[in-house]
Enzyme design. Structure first.
Site, PDB file in Angstrom:
ATOM      1  N   THR A 185       0.840  -1.201   0.000  1.00 22.84           N
ATOM      2  CA  THR A 185       0.000   0.000   0.000  1.00 22.84           C
ATOM      3  C   THR A 185       0.873   1.248   0.000  1.00 22.84           C
ATOM      4  O   THR A 185       0.611   2.203  -0.745  1.00 22.84           O
ATOM      5  CB  THR A 185      -0.973  -0.026   1.199  1.00 22.84           C
ATOM      6  N   ASN A 219      -5.400 -10.919  -6.907  1.00 22.54           N
ATOM      7  CA  ASN A 219      -5.469 -11.517  -5.577  1.00 22.54           C
ATOM      8  C   ASN A 219      -6.712 -12.370  -5.356  1.00 22.54           C
ATOM      9  O   ASN A 219      -6.686 -13.334  -4.602  1.00 22.54           O
ATOM     10  CB  ASN A 219      -5.393 -10.432  -4.489  1.00 22.54           C
ATOM     11  N   GLN A 231       1.011 -10.238  -5.691  1.00 25.20           N
ATOM     12  CA  GLN A 231       0.700 -11.675  -5.738  1.00 25.20           C
ATOM     13  C   GLN A 231       1.675 -12.452  -6.614  1.00 25.20           C
ATOM     14  O   GLN A 231       1.599 -13.678  -6.702  1.00 25.20           O
ATOM     15  CB  GLN A 231      -0.744 -11.895  -6.225  1.00 25.20           C
ATOM     16  N   SER A 259       4.787  -6.833  -1.240  1.00 24.71           N
ATOM     17  CA  SER A 259       4.474  -6.931   0.189  1.00 24.71           C
ATOM     18  C   SER A 259       5.063  -8.227   0.727  1.00 24.71           C
ATOM     19  O   SER A 259       4.753  -9.303   0.196  1.00 24.71           O
ATOM     20  CB  SER A 259       2.949  -6.962   0.346  1.00 24.71           C
ATOM     21  N   GLY A 260       5.885  -8.135   1.781  1.00 26.25           N
ATOM     22  CA  GLY A 260       6.561  -9.334   2.297  1.00 26.25           C
ATOM     23  C   GLY A 260       5.618 -10.377   2.868  1.00 26.25           C
ATOM     24  O   GLY A 260       5.848 -11.579   2.731  1.00 26.25           O
ATOM     25  N   HIS A 261       4.504  -9.914   3.488  1.00 32.94           N
ATOM     26  CA  HIS A 261       3.669 -10.892   4.213  1.00 32.94           C
ATOM     27  C   HIS A 261       2.857 -11.798   3.306  1.00 32.94           C
ATOM     28  O   HIS A 261       2.194 -12.716   3.766  1.00 32.94           O
ATOM     29  CB  HIS A 261       2.766 -10.170   5.226  1.00 32.94           C
ATOM     30  N   THR A 287      13.835   5.231   9.985  1.00 32.48           N
ATOM     31  CA  THR A 287      14.764   4.120  10.227  1.00 32.48           C
ATOM     32  C   THR A 287      14.178   2.831   9.673  1.00 32.48           C
ATOM     33  O   THR A 287      12.995   2.538   9.869  1.00 32.48           O
ATOM     34  CB  THR A 287      15.034   3.996  11.743  1.00 32.48           C
ATOM     35  N   CYS A 309     -19.749  -9.871   2.887  1.00 29.52           N
ATOM     36  CA  CYS A 309     -21.120 -10.337   3.063  1.00 29.52           C
ATOM     37  C   CYS A 309     -21.521 -10.335   4.524  1.00 29.52           C
ATOM     38  O   CYS A 309     -20.701 -10.388   5.401  1.00 29.52           O
ATOM     39  CB  CYS A 309     -21.278 -11.741   2.505  1.00 29.52           C
TER      40      CYS A 309
HETATM   41  N1  PLP Z   1      -2.208  -5.344  -4.048  1.00 30.39           N
HETATM   42  C1  PLP Z   1      -2.631  -6.616  -4.033  1.00 30.39           C
HETATM   43  C2  PLP Z   1      -2.816  -7.337  -5.327  1.00 30.39           C
HETATM   44  C3  PLP Z   1      -2.903  -7.257  -2.832  1.00 30.39           C
HETATM   45  O1  PLP Z   1      -3.333  -8.522  -2.836  1.00 30.39           O
HETATM   46  C4  PLP Z   1      -2.731  -6.539  -1.631  1.00 30.39           C
HETATM   47  C5  PLP Z   1      -3.095  -7.173  -0.352  1.00 30.39           C
HETATM   48  O2  PLP Z   1      -4.041  -7.942  -0.273  1.00 30.39           O
HETATM   49  C6  PLP Z   1      -2.253  -5.215  -1.690  1.00 30.39           C
HETATM   50  C7  PLP Z   1      -2.021  -4.661  -2.909  1.00 30.39           C
HETATM   51  C8  PLP Z   1      -2.028  -4.406  -0.436  1.00 30.39           C
HETATM   52  O3  PLP Z   1      -0.978  -4.963   0.292  1.00 30.39           O
HETATM   53  P1  PLP Z   1      -0.667  -4.517   1.796  1.00 30.39           P
HETATM   54  O4  PLP Z   1      -1.966  -4.535   2.519  1.00 30.39           O
HETATM   55  O5  PLP Z   1       0.269  -5.519   2.289  1.00 30.39           O
HETATM   56  O6  PLP Z   1      -0.114  -3.149   1.763  1.00 30.39           O
END
Ligand code: PLP
Length: 754
Positions: A71, A155, A183, A203-205, A241, A330
């Site tokens: 993000t 995603n 993704q 995004s690392g997670h 940092t 939903c």
């Molecule tokens: N873009 C895509 C395609 C994603 O799947 C996601 C998270 O679901 C994001 C952006 C946003 O990532 P984050 O919430 O880790 O910043």
């Protein structure tokens, strides 16, 4: 063991990544900007990870920044591109983004476009039925665009974009190009430096690193404006940092990726996905996949099952300890279709009932086998509950009233278990398949299909149901609302249904009064009287001048506490009583207490109904609501914090616990064990109305604590019971998901008949 199949949302942290993060916190904890040895060691770690990331992403040139996640990467890229457009020579007119993009992209475009005062037109690039961008459309619009945003892989569906095709479509355009690569990390070779891509966030997670660490690739020469200014970190491109434990963990994941030991190759992942797909198809009759597998990441499946909402499927999977994700937002009464699937042109039912199942490349064969076994168990549970073709479980309660809701419209199934006869009241087309399935599985015969009135907001599917299910009536022997011609009453074993004409909402509005051996049990009142509303009477087929008299005749036929089941329930109140509505609705009180005559009532009601807006389901509002709806009131008054449960059980031995999960969930999950002294009932939310009179007859101080999987349905039940007058109704916040570990619960008693 939990089977986590929601890797596109996030992943657990890989053991070696955890170890690297710990080392970065405990040993190599330095600030990479410090010039002493501790700082230098941290910098060496960071430089090493950046180098590795460049190799993995094919980013030998350009900038590669560490930041908090995708993000932030998207914001930085959009701010950079839009700032340059603001100062640029050639005036761009459009900002383009793929119609299936993650919300972060269009929201960032709109936000910075407004904040920077650019006023450019933000347009979605259409996608085809296969989820891929319409390249001809893009080619036609790209020359006027300043920034084009697409994603590497989706995603929700896993659809992989045709990056070569997009690049070719941009040939005649000077637009900057952002590719959301979240993704794709670890799943697709991106070769960033070999492409025209200007910005690529990660995004690392999403790949076994912790939350809070991400990367942004910026092509050499692409405009750049820092989102954060400060201490000059990351070459003054991103101040603050650095998140060194996150960077170290990401480094460990990238090492694993390069070495190939912890992750499966593409072919193995495709075999795993095929196993899961086959298990799903066997478990759920009629299942359809929502994107072509050959165009998708081998780790994502998105599917819908006719007649089964994504809410139902999510509850089902969760009960089997399988974590999946709804393709759409939903709630119990409402299904919001997925924007992604709608953009792909899927039918509304498919877009509203989608489920996403995604796993990570670290999955192994044992995990997939267990996942398939659980999916099969979910299918069995549905068959035993008659929601899929099969044999019902002997314990399945069937007698009494079961309620179904489609976008606020209520349909009731009334069953007499002894005679196996049933009546459906106010059928809606969306339920024809599942009702047919349910009745044939139980071997029930239709004694009647009734409508309480000719509906304004939806068609009755009475005819379809009569055609599909064995019934006792000759064709043509019923009137327009399904009532047998010339009959005073309909008998259903020991139950008896009589009819009361209530012209007002429509000329033909009727209530159906249900009697048993003890007398009047409840009334199906259609839209004449709804929780918090009187049925509107401004339709061509309404009879406004008769409405007041109809309410008086209803009041004469029932008691103030008779349970009334409405034709619509927009706010999850389930049922009401005349006493409750008199207190809530001054107009009703006015006519019943003789303060308003028919004409005065009709005039006051017409004023109330002026400019009635559509409902939140975008359907016709069937009444003007006069009391606060779903969001009104103190929303948390009835919530019990999980930590308070043990003390509550000790302090109130007469407490009644009520499990409102559906039978298929109760059968699948291991319910905590609690001492036999605790009173516990199993009353599925769909059959709540059967139990309401019993709870309302409890001594006023008796606490009733509802629980479910997540606390959503139990909250509805507690609020409904409170509204009807039992002030000691509670919902366990967070449900079984947050159930205190030291508090066990015995299986609840499912026996509850009308
Ligand atoms: N873009 C895509 C395609 C994603 O799947 C996601 C998270 O679901 C994001 C952006 C946003 O990532 P984050 O919430 O880790 O910043």
């Amino acid at each position: 063991m939990e089977i986590y199949l929601d890797a596109n949302a996030t992943t657990p942290v890989l053991p070696q990544a955890r170890a690297a993060a710990l080392a970065a916190m405990a040993e190599d904890f330095g600030n990479p900007s410090s010039i002493h040895s501790t700082g230098l060691k941290a910098r060496a770690v960071m430089d090493g990870v950046r180098l590795r990331a460049r190799r993995v992403l094919g980013a030998s040139s350009g900038q590669l920044l560490f930041l908090s996640g995708a993000t932030e990467g998207i914001q930085t890229a959009v701010l950079s591109a839009l700032s340059s457009l603001r100062h640029g020579q050639a005036r761009a007119e459009l900002l383009l983004y793929g119609a299936t993009e993650h919300k972060a992209v269009p929201e960032a475009l709109k936000h910075w476009n407004a904040l920077l005062g650019l006023g450019l037109q933000v347009l979605a690039i259409p996608v085809g039925r296969d989820g891929r961008h319409d390249l001809a459309w893009l080619r036609a619009h790209a020359p006027r665009a300043g920034l084009v945003c697409t994603m590497a892989a989706n995603n929700e569906t896993g659809v992989i974009s045709d990056l070569d095709g997009i690049e070719a479509a941009l040939a005649d355009s000077r637009a900057l190009w952002l590719v959301d690569s979240v993704q794709a990390l670890g799943k697709l070779a991106l070769n960033l430096a070999g492409r025209r891509i200007d910005y690529a966030p990660f995004s690392g997670h999403k790949l076994y690193a912790p939350k809070g660490i991400g990367m942004l690739y910026v092509r050499d020469g692409a405009p750049f404006t820092p989102l954060m200014a400060g201490g000059g970190q990351e070459g003054a491109l991103r101040a603050g940092t650095e998140n060194m434990s996150g960077i170290a963990a990401l480094g460990a994941v990238l090492t694993a990726l390069e070495e190939g030991r912890s992750f499966q190759d593409k072919t193995t992942l495709a075999v795993y996905r095929a196993c899961l797909a086959a298990a799903l198809e066997r478990a759920f009759a009629g299942l359809v996949f929502n994107a072509p597998p050959e165009l998708c990441l081998p780790t994502t499946l998105n599917f819908s099952v006719p007649g089964l909402s994504s809410k139902l499927l999510l509850d089902l999977f969760d009960a089997a300890d399988v974590r999946v994700s709804g393709g759409s937002a939903c709630s119990a009464a409402q299904a919001m279709p997925s924007d992604v699937l709608m953009a792909m042109g899927l039918p509304a039912w498919q877009a509203a009932s989608a489920v996403r199942l995604s796993f990570g490349p670290a999955a192994d064969a044992a995990f997939i086998d267990e996942a398939c076994a659980r999916i099969r168990a979910c299918g069995d549970a549905l068959r035993q509950s008659c929601l899929s073709p099969g044999q019902p479980s002997p314990e399945l309660p069937a007698g009494g009233v079961t309620r179904f809701v489609v976008d606020g419209a209520c349909c009731y199934l009334l069953v007499d278990e002894g005679s196996k006869r049933c009546i459906v009241i106010d059928p809606v087309p969306e339920l024809t398949g599942s009702l047919t399935q349910l009745l044939s599985c139980h071997g029930h015969t239709l004694a009647a299909v009734l409508d309480t009135h000719s509906h304004g907001d939806h068609a009755s599917s009475a005819g379809d149901l009569r055609a599909a299910v064995p019934h006792l009536l000759e064709p043509g022997s019923v009137d327009a609302l399904g009532w047998p011609l010339g009959a005073e009453q309909i008998l259903l074993g020991a139950l008896r249904l009589s009819r009361l004409a209530l012209p007002g909402h429509t000329e033909d509005s009727s209530a159906y009064l249900l009697h048993d051996a003890q007398g009047l049990r409840l009334a199906f009142v259609g839209d004449t009287l709804m929780p918090g509303a009187l049925g509107r009477s401004d339709f061509a087929q309404s009879a406004p001048m008769s409405f007041g008299a109809s309410l008086l005749s209803l009041a004469r036929a029932i008691g103030p506490q008779t349970l009334l089941l409405p034709g619509h329930d927009y706010d999850d109140r389930f049922a009401t009583t005349l006493a409750t509505e008199i207190a809530a609705q001054p107009l009703l009180a006015g006519v019943l207490h003789g303060r308003l005559d028919s004409a005065g009532f009709a005039a006051a009601k017409a004023a109330l109904e002026q400019d009635l807006a559509l409902t939140e389901f975008q359907t016709l509002a069937c009444g003007a609501r006069v009391d606060e709806g779903r969001s009104g009131g103190n929303a948390s008054l009835h919530q019990l914090a999980p930590a308070a449960l043990p003390a509550l059980l000790r302090a109130h031995p007469d407490l009644l616990l009520v499990d409102v999960r559906e039978p298929y969930e109760q059968g699948l999950s291991q319910t905590p064990q609690l001492g036999p002294a605790v009173r516990c009932q199993a009353v599925p939310l769909s059959r709540l109305v059967n139990a309401l009179p019993g709870w309302l007859a409890l001594p006023p101080g008796t606490r009733v604590l509802f629980f479910c999987r997540s606390g959503n349905r139990s909250s509805q039940a507690a609020k409904a019971l409170r509204r009807l007058g039992h002030g000691q109704a509670w919902s366990l916040a967070g449900g079984l998901a947050l159930w205190p570990h030291d508090t066990d619960l015995a299986a609840c008693d499912p026996a509850l008949a009308i």
